[in-house]
Scaffold this motif. Structure first.
Motif, PDB file in Angstrom:
ATOM      1  N   VAL A   1     -29.429  42.991  49.439  1.00  0.00           N
ATOM      2  CA  VAL A   1     -29.303  43.535  48.232  1.00  0.00           C
ATOM      3  C   VAL A   1     -29.468  45.056  48.299  1.00  0.00           C
ATOM      4  CG1 VAL A   1     -31.237  44.051  46.453  1.00  0.00           C
ATOM      5  CG2 VAL A   1     -31.229  41.691  47.293  1.00  0.00           C
TER       6      VAL A   1
ATOM      7  N   ALA B   1     -27.375  40.562  45.669  1.00  0.00           N
ATOM      8  CA  ALA B   1     -27.241  41.353  44.593  1.00  0.00           C
ATOM      9  C   ALA B   1     -27.272  42.841  44.502  1.00  0.00           C
ATOM     10  CB  ALA B   1     -28.763  40.795  43.814  1.00  0.00           C
TER      11      ALA B   1
ATOM     12  N   ILE C   1     -33.256  38.170  39.405  1.00  0.00           N
ATOM     13  CA  ILE C   1     -31.655  38.575  39.225  1.00  0.00           C
ATOM     14  C   ILE C   1     -31.253  37.638  40.496  1.00  0.00           C
ATOM     15  CG2 ILE C   1     -30.160  40.346  40.045  1.00  0.00           C
ATOM     16  CD1 ILE C   1     -32.057  40.872  37.606  1.00  0.00           C
TER      17      ILE C   1
ATOM     18  N   ASN D   1     -26.055  37.506  44.542  1.00  0.00           N
ATOM     19  CA  ASN D   1     -24.684  37.906  44.280  1.00  0.00           C
ATOM     20  C   ASN D   1     -24.493  38.751  42.679  1.00  0.00           C
ATOM     21  OD1 ASN D   1     -23.777  37.881  46.711  1.00  0.00           O
ATOM     22  ND2 ASN D   1     -23.516  35.505  46.504  1.00  0.00           N
ATOM     23  N   ALA D   2     -25.554  38.610  41.945  1.00  0.00           N
ATOM     24  CA  ALA D   2     -25.168  39.032  40.604  1.00  0.00           C
ATOM     25  C   ALA D   2     -25.043  40.737  40.779  1.00  0.00           C
ATOM     26  CB  ALA D   2     -26.437  39.017  39.746  1.00  0.00           C
TER      27      ALA D   2
ATOM     28  N   GLY E   1     -23.636  40.991  35.224  1.00  0.00           N
ATOM     29  CA  GLY E   1     -24.705  39.939  35.290  1.00  0.00           C
ATOM     30  C   GLY E   1     -25.080  39.708  33.743  1.00  0.00           C
TER      31      GLY E   1
END
Length: 168
Positions: A103, A129, A143, A146-147, A164
């Motif tokens: 992240v 993410a 979330i 990988n957004a 996203g």
């Protein structure tokens, strides 16, 4: 510091079902980076920037997790697995936030002032993410893995994809 260490042990036992005894906590990169962060953040607030960054860099090299000493982190913050996590200087993280490996809570360039995200309470951020810029992620948001998040996310939302989008 001993009280903080005991609290971290209890948090890891609560958040990670794979732990079998208290001694395993000392093998967790999260445990060591949070000790490093606690010391470096204290020094950063006292304006000992070079020493704060030195301790932060040592922690990063040992754990693969980068938390800038200027970041503000609330209670019961947890990083599961951890490698590849990056948390920028002006990031603010609320209480009871869990993030996974890979992240990034980062900026979008060379902006001045507040340039990293603000994460609300009870937020879950999936592995990989990227949350970029001076944006806010509302309380209880999720979330997805990988957004890529470039805009504010409202409370109780679930956001996935690149870019996203809200799905719940």
């Amino acid at each position: 510091m001993l009280k903080y260490i005991k609290k971290q042990i209890e948090l890891i036992k609560l958040k990670d079902p794979a732990i079998h005894n208290n001694l395993e906590v000392f093998l967790y990169p999260y445990f060591w980076i949070m000790i490093s962060y606690k010391i470096s953040h204290y020094l950063y607030k006292k304006k000992h920037y070079l020493l704060a960054r030195l301790i932060s860099e040592i922690g990063k090299k040992k754990t693969g997790i980068e938390i800038h000493p200027g970041a503000i982190i609330g209670e019961n913050f947890f990083i599961d697995h951890g490698v590849g996590v990056v948390i920028g200087e002006t990031t603010i993280i609320g209480s009871n936030v869990t993030i996974f490996h890979g992240v990034t809570l980062g900026g979008k360039g060379n902006e001045k002032g507040k340039r990293h995200p603000t994460i609300g309470n009870n937020v879950l951020i999936g592995c990989g993410a990227k949350i970029l810029g001076n944006i806010t992620i509302g309380n209880n948001a999720k979330i997805g893995a990988n957004a890529v998040i470039l805009h504010d996310v409202e409370e109780n939302a679930t956001v996935v994809g690149v870019p996203g989008i809200r799905v719940k």
